[in-house]
Scaffold this motif. Structure first.
Motif, PDB file in Angstrom:
ATOM      1  N   GLN A  56      -3.743  10.644  -9.298  1.00  0.00           N
ATOM      2  CA  GLN A  56      -2.632   9.761  -9.612  1.00  0.00           C
ATOM      3  C   GLN A  56      -2.077  10.038 -11.011  1.00  0.00           C
ATOM      4  O   GLN A  56      -0.862  10.050 -11.232  1.00  0.00           O
ATOM      5  CB  GLN A  56      -3.081   8.301  -9.501  1.00  0.00           C
TER       6      GLN A  56
ATOM      7  N   CYS B 286      10.201  11.074  -8.114  1.00  0.00           N
ATOM      8  CA  CYS B 286      11.070   9.907  -7.904  1.00  0.00           C
ATOM      9  C   CYS B 286      12.540  10.258  -8.052  1.00  0.00           C
ATOM     10  O   CYS B 286      13.361   9.928  -7.191  1.00  0.00           O
ATOM     11  CB  CYS B 286      10.698   8.794  -8.888  1.00  0.00           C
TER      12      CYS B 286
ATOM     13  N   THR C 238       0.834  -1.206   0.000  1.00  0.00           N
ATOM     14  CA  THR C 238       0.000   0.000   0.000  1.00  0.00           C
ATOM     15  C   THR C 238       0.868   1.255   0.000  1.00  0.00           C
ATOM     16  O   THR C 238       0.349   2.364   0.042  1.00  0.00           O
ATOM     17  CB  THR C 238      -0.929   0.034   1.231  1.00  0.00           C
ATOM     18  N   GLU C 239       2.184   1.074  -0.063  1.00  0.00           N
ATOM     19  CA  GLU C 239       3.100   2.204   0.002  1.00  0.00           C
ATOM     20  C   GLU C 239       3.487   2.676  -1.400  1.00  0.00           C
ATOM     21  O   GLU C 239       3.228   2.007  -2.392  1.00  0.00           O
ATOM     22  CB  GLU C 239       4.393   1.848   0.743  1.00  0.00           C
ATOM     23  N   ASP C 240       4.148   3.830  -1.432  1.00  0.00           N
ATOM     24  CA  ASP C 240       4.758   4.282  -2.677  1.00  0.00           C
ATOM     25  C   ASP C 240       6.232   3.883  -2.682  1.00  0.00           C
ATOM     26  O   ASP C 240       6.669   3.066  -1.856  1.00  0.00           O
ATOM     27  CB  ASP C 240       4.590   5.799  -2.852  1.00  0.00           C
ATOM     28  N   HIS C 241       7.022   4.445  -3.598  1.00  0.00           N
ATOM     29  CA  HIS C 241       8.417   4.023  -3.739  1.00  0.00           C
ATOM     30  C   HIS C 241       9.286   4.431  -2.554  1.00  0.00           C
ATOM     31  O   HIS C 241      10.392   3.936  -2.391  1.00  0.00           O
ATOM     32  CB  HIS C 241       9.008   4.617  -5.022  1.00  0.00           C
TER      33      HIS C 241
ATOM     34  N   SER D 158       0.674   5.516   0.016  1.00  0.00           N
ATOM     35  CA  SER D 158       0.529   6.144  -1.293  1.00  0.00           C
ATOM     36  C   SER D 158      -0.605   7.162  -1.281  1.00  0.00           C
ATOM     37  O   SER D 158      -1.597   7.013  -0.554  1.00  0.00           O
ATOM     38  CB  SER D 158       0.267   5.094  -2.366  1.00  0.00           C
ATOM     39  N   TRP D 159      -0.454   8.189  -2.104  1.00  0.00           N
ATOM     40  CA  TRP D 159      -1.493   9.204  -2.213  1.00  0.00           C
ATOM     41  C   TRP D 159      -2.801   8.605  -2.723  1.00  0.00           C
ATOM     42  O   TRP D 159      -3.881   9.000  -2.303  1.00  0.00           O
ATOM     43  CB  TRP D 159      -1.026  10.327  -3.135  1.00  0.00           C
TER      44      TRP D 159
ATOM     45  N   SER E  40       6.745  12.402 -12.496  1.00  0.00           N
ATOM     46  CA  SER E  40       7.457  11.246 -11.934  1.00  0.00           C
ATOM     47  C   SER E  40       8.935  11.535 -11.735  1.00  0.00           C
ATOM     48  O   SER E  40       9.529  11.133 -10.726  1.00  0.00           O
ATOM     49  CB  SER E  40       7.279  10.026 -12.839  1.00  0.00           C
TER      50      SER E  40
ATOM     51  N   ARG F  12       8.825  15.803  -2.445  1.00  0.00           N
ATOM     52  CA  ARG F  12       7.586  15.252  -1.915  1.00  0.00           C
ATOM     53  C   ARG F  12       6.404  16.163  -2.215  1.00  0.00           C
ATOM     54  O   ARG F  12       6.515  17.394  -2.124  1.00  0.00           O
ATOM     55  CB  ARG F  12       7.709  15.066  -0.405  1.00  0.00           C
TER      56      ARG F  12
END
Length: 247
Positions: free
Chosen positions: A181, A192, A16-19, A24-25, A188, A197
């Motif tokens: 999203q 990334c 459920t997380e992002d990188h 995650s949003w 990105s 953030r």
């Protein structure tokens, strides 16, 4: 009378997380909308109650501001309440709480309208046969700025995609949070590669889009640590306007 607020507990589970290893949003946004639905359901003015009279809730504005995202394994809770009812709209607040901490992770605010499915026009919320929503109003505010005016000058899209199966929600149109999203995907490299953030996201919704629609994205890029994005459906009507504020 039922309590004016509800709080739902969550934990950041793997996948459920992002990188970065934080919530995650996309999941946070959908959980916020889910908590709004559960709060309304428990008080008799949720989706199932309103569909009986041929009405449906439509999200008009959503602002989410996070000082910090919870990381993998951390617990958090989303508290929500109705803060105002005025003619055709109602405002709802959210606090994303950090259990045992003095300061919440962040806050959110939203504005909703109740639409007649036949006329597609908003309903006067003071005349609902299901009851008076204002009895559940809690005037407590959260420390979050009101939505800003979202303007993009670009005349040509920077990206185009076709809305598909995975973009849709139970109503058969593109999920409200999917637009967020998609907008974040435009940046990105910034998110990334540069590790910047997203601290705040503003969404203004203007129309629905469906599977097979061509979605065009217009943006002037990042200016003064924020980026505005306008999403048009089939080159014509605006479905969503979004502002991302970077930390």
């Amino acid at each position: 009378m039922k309590p004016q607020k509800d709080s739902t507990a969550y934990r950041v589970e793997p996948f459920t997380e992002d990188h970065t290893g934080h919530l995650s949003w996309g999941l946070l946004g959908n959980q916020i909308l889910r908590c709004a639905g559960m709060h309304a359901d428990a008080r008799g003015f949720g989706f199932k109650d309103m569909i009986r009279s041929n009405h449906v809730w439509v999200l008009a504005r959503l602002v989410i501001e996070m000082d910090r995202m919870p990381a993998t394994g951390e617990d958090y809770a989303i508290e929500t309440w109705v803060t105002r009812v005025y003619r055709q709209f109602t405002d709802r607040m959210f606090s994303i709480q950090a259990p045992g901490a003095d300061k919440p992770f962040g806050h959110a605010l939203s504005t909703w309208a109740l639409i007649d499915l036949d006329t597609r026009r908003p309903r006067d919320l003071s005349t609902l046969p299901e009851g008076d929503i204002s009895q559940y109003v809690c005037e407590e505010q959260v420390p979050i700025a009101e939505p800003s005016r979202i303007v993009v000058k670009a005349k040509e899209p920077v990206y185009t995609l076709t809305a598909g199966y995975s973009d849709l929600d139970v109503n058969g149109h593109v999920n409200s949070i999917r637009y967020l999203q998609m907008a974040m995907d435009l940046f990105s490299t910034t998110i990334c590669g540069e590790g910047r953030r997203v601290r705040r996201a503003e969404m203004a919704y203007g129309g629905e889009s469906y599977v097979g629609d061509q979605l065009q994205f217009f943006t002037d890029g990042i200016v003064d640590n924020q980026a505005a994005v306008v999403i048009k459906r089939n080159g014509e009507s605006v479905t969503t306007k979004i502002t991302l504020v970077f930390e």
